[in-house]
Scaffold this motif. Structure first.
Motif, mmCIF file in Angstrom:
data_model
loop_
_atom_site.group_PDB
_atom_site.id
_atom_site.type_symbol
_atom_site.label_atom_id
_atom_site.label_comp_id
_atom_site.label_asym_id
_atom_site.label_seq_id
_atom_site.Cartn_x
_atom_site.Cartn_y
_atom_site.Cartn_z
ATOM 1 N N GLU A 94 -5.153 15.408 -7.214
ATOM 2 C CA GLU A 94 -4.344 16.543 -6.783
ATOM 3 C C GLU A 94 -4.050 17.492 -7.941
ATOM 4 O O GLU A 94 -2.900 17.846 -8.239
ATOM 5 C CB GLU A 94 -3.042 16.061 -6.138
ATOM 6 C CG GLU A 94 -3.287 15.240 -4.866
ATOM 7 C CD GLU A 94 -1.992 14.879 -4.154
ATOM 8 O OE1 GLU A 94 -0.918 15.159 -4.718
ATOM 9 O OE2 GLU A 94 -2.064 14.316 -3.045
ATOM 10 N N ILE A 153 -9.159 23.503 -9.442
ATOM 11 C CA ILE A 153 -10.081 23.123 -8.365
ATOM 12 C C ILE A 153 -10.879 24.334 -7.904
ATOM 13 O O ILE A 153 -12.086 24.256 -7.684
ATOM 14 C CB ILE A 153 -9.292 22.505 -7.184
ATOM 15 C CG1 ILE A 153 -8.632 21.198 -7.630
ATOM 16 C CG2 ILE A 153 -10.218 22.271 -5.990
ATOM 17 C CD1 ILE A 153 -7.709 20.603 -6.590
ATOM 18 N N LEU A 154 -10.208 25.459 -7.769
ATOM 19 C CA LEU A 154 -10.848 26.676 -7.276
ATOM 20 C C LEU A 154 -11.966 27.134 -8.205
ATOM 21 O O LEU A 154 -13.042 27.540 -7.747
ATOM 22 C CB LEU A 154 -9.805 27.774 -7.123
ATOM 23 C CG LEU A 154 -10.248 29.063 -6.421
ATOM 24 C CD1 LEU A 154 -10.701 28.762 -5.001
ATOM 25 C CD2 LEU A 154 -9.111 30.076 -6.417
ATOM 26 N N GLU A 163 -6.843 29.518 -0.248
ATOM 27 C CA GLU A 163 -8.031 29.775 -1.077
ATOM 28 C C GLU A 163 -9.018 28.611 -1.033
ATOM 29 O O GLU A 163 -10.235 28.810 -0.997
ATOM 30 C CB GLU A 163 -7.620 30.037 -2.534
ATOM 31 C CG GLU A 163 -6.754 31.269 -2.734
ATOM 32 C CD GLU A 163 -5.267 30.923 -2.707
ATOM 33 O OE1 GLU A 163 -4.496 31.655 -3.333
ATOM 34 O OE2 GLU A 163 -4.913 29.904 -2.064
ATOM 35 N N LEU A 164 -8.501 27.375 -1.038
ATOM 36 C CA LEU A 164 -9.374 26.204 -0.992
ATOM 37 C C LEU A 164 -9.954 26.008 0.409
ATOM 38 O O LEU A 164 -11.100 25.578 0.563
ATOM 39 C CB LEU A 164 -8.618 24.961 -1.444
ATOM 40 C CG LEU A 164 -8.110 24.996 -2.896
ATOM 41 C CD1 LEU A 164 -7.424 23.683 -3.254
ATOM 42 C CD2 LEU A 164 -9.246 25.280 -3.874
ATOM 43 N N GLN A 165 -9.182 26.323 1.426
ATOM 44 C CA GLN A 165 -9.711 26.267 2.787
ATOM 45 C C GLN A 165 -10.827 27.290 2.972
ATOM 46 O O GLN A 165 -11.799 27.033 3.693
ATOM 47 C CB GLN A 165 -8.587 26.517 3.790
ATOM 48 C CG GLN A 165 -7.546 25.409 3.841
ATOM 49 C CD GLN A 165 -6.446 25.688 4.840
ATOM 50 O OE1 GLN A 165 -6.492 26.662 5.586
ATOM 51 N NE2 GLN A 165 -5.431 24.821 4.867
ATOM 52 N N LEU A 224 -11.612 19.788 0.830
ATOM 53 C CA LEU A 224 -11.086 21.142 0.630
ATOM 54 C C LEU A 224 -10.465 21.699 1.913
ATOM 55 O O LEU A 224 -9.468 22.418 1.869
ATOM 56 C CB LEU A 224 -12.206 22.069 0.148
ATOM 57 C CG LEU A 224 -12.691 21.828 -1.287
ATOM 58 C CD1 LEU A 224 -13.984 22.590 -1.543
ATOM 59 C CD2 LEU A 224 -11.626 22.240 -2.295
ATOM 60 N N LYS A 252 -4.305 24.005 -8.175
ATOM 61 C CA LYS A 252 -5.217 24.760 -7.314
ATOM 62 C C LYS A 252 -6.231 25.561 -8.119
ATOM 63 O O LYS A 252 -7.427 25.574 -7.798
ATOM 64 C CB LYS A 252 -4.415 25.699 -6.424
ATOM 65 C CG LYS A 252 -5.267 26.593 -5.522
ATOM 66 C CD LYS A 252 -4.462 27.737 -4.948
ATOM 67 C CE LYS A 252 -4.085 28.741 -6.033
ATOM 68 N NZ LYS A 252 -3.367 29.912 -5.513
ATOM 69 N N ASP A 253 -5.786 26.255 -9.173
ATOM 70 C CA ASP A 253 -6.689 27.131 -9.932
ATOM 71 C C ASP A 253 -7.819 26.342 -10.577
ATOM 72 O O ASP A 253 -8.954 26.820 -10.667
ATOM 73 C CB ASP A 253 -5.900 27.895 -11.009
ATOM 74 C CG ASP A 253 -4.975 28.942 -10.405
ATOM 75 O OD1 ASP A 253 -5.162 29.272 -9.212
ATOM 76 O OD2 ASP A 253 -4.075 29.416 -11.117
ATOM 77 N N LEU A 285 -9.724 16.622 -7.091
ATOM 78 C CA LEU A 285 -9.183 16.543 -5.732
ATOM 79 C C LEU A 285 -8.420 15.239 -5.514
ATOM 80 O O LEU A 285 -7.345 15.234 -4.904
ATOM 81 C CB LEU A 285 -10.324 16.671 -4.717
ATOM 82 C CG LEU A 285 -10.876 18.088 -4.534
ATOM 83 C CD1 LEU A 285 -12.214 18.056 -3.804
ATOM 84 C CD2 LEU A 285 -9.882 18.961 -3.782
ATOM 85 N N GLU A 317 -3.761 24.986 0.563
ATOM 86 C CA GLU A 317 -3.945 26.306 -0.027
ATOM 87 C C GLU A 317 -5.023 27.091 0.717
ATOM 88 O O GLU A 317 -6.146 26.603 0.890
ATOM 89 C CB GLU A 317 -4.338 26.200 -1.501
ATOM 90 C CG GLU A 317 -3.334 25.463 -2.362
ATOM 91 C CD GLU A 317 -3.602 23.981 -2.449
ATOM 92 O OE1 GLU A 317 -3.119 23.344 -3.394
ATOM 93 O OE2 GLU A 317 -4.306 23.447 -1.550
ATOM 94 N N ARG A 363 -6.832 20.707 2.337
ATOM 95 C CA ARG A 363 -5.839 21.195 1.398
ATOM 96 C C ARG A 363 -4.986 22.293 2.041
ATOM 97 O O ARG A 363 -5.473 23.056 2.883
ATOM 98 C CB ARG A 363 -6.523 21.740 0.148
ATOM 99 C CG ARG A 363 -7.248 20.694 -0.678
ATOM 100 C CD ARG A 363 -6.304 19.888 -1.522
ATOM 101 N NE ARG A 363 -5.599 20.699 -2.497
ATOM 102 C CZ ARG A 363 -5.310 20.299 -3.740
ATOM 103 N NH1 ARG A 363 -5.683 19.095 -4.139
ATOM 104 N NH2 ARG A 363 -4.642 21.085 -4.560
#
Length: 450
Positions: A150, A156-157, A193-195, A186, A153-154, A147, A191, A189
């Protein structure tokens, strides 16, 4: 709002136990915009760090355990005794309110938790925690770095999904703090998906203390994990601490807040106590390891399991420590030998292909499993071979590779020494290693370590 102020989000749980418990569903759905006060409770006998949430003089609930530390960090920075904010979000089931508080600064270095009670406590027994708990701590650090850097996304997800699934198994103080920080990061962010993961973390806060979740974790830690260890032979540890159990048990009873005694009273409620006492990983992990060891050694007598008083988990724990009779042990040994004598390798060839491999069997059965007795004087190749003939593994048996004294005695440097003391090389040594390892693995599944 002053331009230098920041908005801080704090979650409130426990509404079904507060003054609104008889109409909490209605209260939650009508909560947006309500002005609430976050008031520390240093005199709370259950949790001295508890933060009560009230509307006027009406007790609504408490700040989620995961968010308590940041409340104290804000209070320390502002030199105030309480915080006030407005409800900006809610979850209906389990009930949870999100309160937004305007703050000027957060003293992120401030630590209100007092660990002086642990100063003289120690536990020097065997570490027996599920690997997932260690991995969870490592993954949290990796997720923090991802995080901050940065990362994609994938990446982190993938880690965040593991956190959602496994975080309940770590009730340490560090995990509750990490959860709060990760949730905040999160949620910021871009994205979706992260939210969504951040929202799931918020929704789970009310679940951390729920009975059904604590019962699930208790079963994993105190039944499923010890069962796995028993089958593995204490996870390949060779020192079983049998000569120090009294001493180690005294260390556990000396753990602050009588947490070991509370485990013996009710393992499910024990996990609730762990959260309320804000135990750090440094002290919690040795305590849990000691509990698992005592379970495996038959040293625990559970008074009650959960609020329903379920007896089935208690019986399972008792069975974990039950020992096989000598005749039962011998039957398990026969089963293991029978299975191995007809087992093939990945290429379809028999694993046991030469009679001298019975020397490897002799070593494992006599040294690791004390087939003929527990002293070195009991190790006798001729007596071993006679025993194998009596069991049906001799020359008159159905097995092509049968036990034969002449062949076993030719490799006495294997049969008369413990597996760990073997020396050698070449094809024969490799065959002996395979035979010993295969038999030991089977016996550990059927009997345990020894």
């Amino acid at each position: 709002m002053h331009p230098d102020m920041n908005k801080l989000r704090i979650d409130v749980v426990g509404l079904s136990h507060g003054d609104v418990r008889n109409h909490w569903q209605e209260y939650v759905t009508e909560s947006i915009g309500k002005k609430l006060t976050l008031q520390p409770q240093p005199d709370n006998i259950v949790d001295r760090y508890a933060v009560r949430v009230r509307e006027g003089l009406q007790n609504i609930g408490h700040v989620a355990v995961t968010d308590q530390h940041v409340v104290y960090q804000v209070l320390k920075a502002s030199e105030r005794e309480r915080l006030q904010g407005k409800v900006v979000e809610f979850v209906e089931e389990p009930p949870l309110l999100t309160v937004e508080v305007d703050v000027a600064v957060v003293d992120s270095d401030y630590d209100d938790y007092d660990d002086s009670a642990y100063a003289d406590w120690y536990y020097d027994g065997i570490p027996l925690l599920p690997r997932k708990m260690e991995e969870l701590g490592d993954m949290i650090i990796d997720l923090e770095d991802a995080l901050k850097d940065e990362a994609p996304k994938d990446e982190i997800l993938a880690m965040a999904k593991i956190l959602i699934k496994e975080h309940l198994y770590d009730a340490s103080r560090e995990m509750t703090r990490k959860r709060y920080w990760l949730e905040q990061q999160l949620s910021q962010r871009p994205e979706p998906e992260l939210q969504a993961i951040a929202k799931q973390l918020r929704e789970q806060k009310g679940m951390l203390m729920r009975y059904v979740n604590r019962e699930q974790v208790a079963r994993h830690l105190f039944i499923e994990w010890p069962t796995k260890l028993k089958h593995q032979g204490l996870a390949d540890y060779h020192y079983t601490y049998d000569n120090r159990l009294n001493e180690l048990e005294e260390q556990l009873h000396a753990f602050p807040n009588q947490l070991y005694d509370k485990f013996l009273t009710d393992p499910v409620d024990f996990l609730r106590e762990v959260y309320y006492k804000h135990v750090s990983r440094r002290y919690l992990f040795p305590l849990l390891s000691g509990i698992v060891l005592m379970i495996l050694k038959g040293r625990v007598q559970i008074e009650r399991w959960g609020r329903e008083g379920d007896t089935e988990p208690i019986e399972q724990i008792k069975k974990l420590a039950s020992k096989l009779t000598e005749s039962q042990r011998e039957e398990k040994m026969k089963e293991a030998l029978s299975e191995l004598l007809i087992k093939n390798d990945a290429h379809g060839k028999p694993i046991i292909c030469q009679k001298n491999q019975w020397a490897a069997f002799a070593s494992i059965l006599m040294f690791d499993y004390h087939l003929l007795g527990s002293s070195k004087e009991d190790v006798d190749m001729r007596a071993f071979c006679k025993k194998m003939t009596d069991w049906g593994f001799g020359a008159d048996s159905k097995y092509k590779v049968f036990c034969d004294y002449d062949n076993v005695s030719k490799d006495s440097d294997y049969a008369l020494f413990a597996f760990k003391d073997w020396n050698g090389g070449g094809a024969k040594h490799q065959r002996m290693m395979v035979a010993a390892t295969e038999l030991r693995d089977l016996l550990r599944k059927k009997i345990g370590y020894n």
